[in-house]
Design an enzyme around this catalytic site. Structure first.
Site, short mmCIF file in Angstrom:
data_model
loop_
_atom_site.label_atom_id
_atom_site.label_comp_id
_atom_site.label_asym_id
_atom_site.label_seq_id
_atom_site.Cartn_x
_atom_site.Cartn_y
_atom_site.Cartn_z
N TYR A 199 46.06 -14.50 42.33
CA TYR A 199 46.75 -14.69 41.05
C TYR A 199 46.63 -16.13 40.53
O TYR A 199 46.92 -16.42 39.39
CB TYR A 199 48.24 -14.33 41.16
CG TYR A 199 48.51 -12.85 41.45
CD1 TYR A 199 47.51 -11.90 41.34
CD2 TYR A 199 49.78 -12.43 41.83
CE1 TYR A 199 47.75 -10.57 41.61
CE2 TYR A 199 50.03 -11.09 42.10
CZ TYR A 199 49.01 -10.16 41.99
OH TYR A 199 49.26 -8.84 42.25
N LYS B 82 43.24 -8.01 54.89
CA LYS B 82 42.05 -7.16 54.74
C LYS B 82 40.91 -7.89 55.43
O LYS B 82 39.87 -8.20 54.83
CB LYS B 82 41.80 -6.93 53.23
CG LYS B 82 40.74 -5.92 52.90
CD LYS B 82 41.11 -4.49 53.24
CE LYS B 82 39.96 -3.55 52.94
NZ LYS B 82 40.14 -2.22 53.55
N ASP C 248 45.22 -1.37 53.56
CA ASP C 248 45.12 0.06 53.19
C ASP C 248 45.90 0.91 54.18
O ASP C 248 46.63 1.84 53.79
CB ASP C 248 43.66 0.52 53.07
CG ASP C 248 42.75 -0.08 54.13
OD1 ASP C 248 43.22 -0.97 54.88
OD2 ASP C 248 41.59 0.34 54.24
N ASP D 45 52.80 -8.14 46.55
CA ASP D 45 53.26 -7.64 45.24
C ASP D 45 53.29 -6.11 45.26
O ASP D 45 54.29 -5.47 44.90
CB ASP D 45 52.26 -8.16 44.19
CG ASP D 45 52.72 -7.90 42.78
OD1 ASP D 45 53.86 -7.43 42.60
OD2 ASP D 45 51.93 -8.15 41.84
N ASP E 77 56.81 -3.43 46.32
CA ASP E 77 57.28 -2.41 45.35
C ASP E 77 57.28 -1.03 46.01
O ASP E 77 58.20 -0.24 45.80
CB ASP E 77 56.36 -2.36 44.12
CG ASP E 77 56.89 -3.25 43.01
OD1 ASP E 77 57.77 -4.09 43.30
OD2 ASP E 77 56.44 -3.10 41.86
#
Ligand code: NAD
Length: 357
Positions: free
Chosen positions: A142, A191, A223, A247, A251
């Site tokens: 980001y 990852k 994943d 992020d 959620d």
């Protein structure tokens, strides 16, 4: 303790839930003989209306001069068409940046009493879960170099994911410290089978393990983590991960608890100073109706006592008051059981206040 708290009511239900939370804070402060001074800050949509920008310097200064910040929520349709730099959410980015808040901490806990609100299979919900997710907040993709360039087949857009050892170290260290106060287990999500930044993340995480040898660290690919969160959430205790993965996963984790109105969050910096807020937004659809659930904001105070002020008794007092209120069967509209009469924001707050004596 003598504490100066910057208070941002914000927009929509922010006003109602922050007022409710301050009543709880006043009562806890009185009981434990702390003096809280509130510095009211105008930010978000309200600041746009009043000053033309979401976070004027004077208002930001009030946050910088305080020991911590309590925020309701900002935003609403009225400001949705403004250009990016003038949007209400910009205020939050400004505060995070200026206060150096690099860690976002979100607990996701399914209380046995609320298992019916959990959207997962009954046998999974029955087991319950209680995890804390630490998301790196000021680095990664980001904030990396981004742009567009022309290629042979039209435009090419790119975003880069970069992490320095220092950025990884400070968030992972915080995870170790929190793990030491809980089950001494960390799941670090990355990852690393594809990304170089994830491989550095793993190296630093395991290097730091030498300083906290009692903590058991497990790596998990992002994943797989997305899958495991719905397959077996009970396996997670302290979770640490990068900005984008956090992020998305935080959620997902909040969704499986069943209600957005219950979950608090903290954004912390190196000094221990933090910004505390519910994870939900300003809920314009119910603003002004007096029905918003104040619990996420009240539990944000619990986090503030625990993480910024290291006052465990005060934190436990708030947490117990909330849980006992739920155990007695009191519900706001967002967590309503069949046949229960919903309580409004003020009634729910009153029930919680009655438990603090
Ligand atoms: P939202 O979280 O505000 O609302 C989603 C749904 O949950 C709505 O139906 C709402 O009524 C309900 N809800 C949320 N909090 C509740 C509570 N305490 N009690 C009962 N019900 C509750 O998300 P949204 O509708 O996508 O966003 C509304 C506005 O909030 C937007 O402008 C968005 O940008 C902003 N927002 C702000 C923050 C923040 O300030 N940190 C975070 C997310 C969204």
């Amino acid at each position: 303790m003598d504490i100066k708290l910057a208070v941002i009511h914000g927009d929509g239900i922010g006003v109602e839930i922050v007022d409710a939370a301050l009543k709880v804070l006043d009562k806890v402060a009185k009981k434990y003989k702390h003096s809280f001074r509130y510095e009211y800050v105008t930010a978000g949509g309200r600041a746009i209306d009043q000053f033309g920008i979401p976070l004027p310097d004077e208002e930001l200064k009030k946050c910088l001069d305080s020991d911590s910040v309590l925020l309701g929520a900002v935003g609403g349709e009225k400001w949705d068409t403004l250009p990016g730099h003038l949007r209400p959410e910009r205020a939050l980015l400004g505060i995070r940046k200026e206060l150096g808040l690099f860690a976002n901490i979100r607990p996701a806990k399914l209380l046995p009493i609320l298992k019916d609100a959990c959207p997962l299979k009954r046998e999974i919900a029955e087991k319950g879960f209680d995890m804390v997710i630490l998301r790196e907040l000021t680095g990664g993709i980001y904030y990396g170099e981004r742009g567009r360039k022309n290629g042979p087949y039209g435009q090419i857009a790119y975003d880069t994911m970069e992490y320095s050892e220092k950025e990884i170290e400070r968030i992972v260290r915080m995870a170790y410290q929190i793990a030491m106060t809980r089950k001494k287990q960390i799941i670090s999500i990355d990852k690393a089978n594809v990304l170089e930044s994830s491989r550095l993340w793993r190296e630093v995480t395991h290097r730091l393990n030498k300083e906290y040898p009692e903590v058991k660290v497990r790596d998990m690919l992002v994943d797989n983590a997305a899958m495991q969160l719905i397959r077996c959430p009970a396996q997670f205790d302290v979770v640490v991960t990068s900005n984008m993965f956090g992020d998305i996963l935080s959620d997902e984790a909040s969704q499986i608890t069943g209600s957005i109105g219950l979950l608090p969050s903290a954004s912390l910096g190196e000094s221990g100073r933090g910004m505390y807020e519910p994870i939900h937004g300003s809920a314009p659809d119910i603003a002004g109706k007096g029905i918003a659930n104040p619990i996420a904001t009240i539990l944000s105070l619990e986090m503030m006592f625990r993480y910024s002020f290291k006052l465990e008794n005060e934190a436990d007092e708030i947490e117990n008051a909330v849980y006992r209120t739920l155990e007695e069967g009191h519900r706001t509209v967002d967590i309503l059981d069949n046949g229960t009469r919903p309580l409004g924001t003020q009634e729910m707050t009153q029930k919680i206040l009655e438990k603090i004596r």
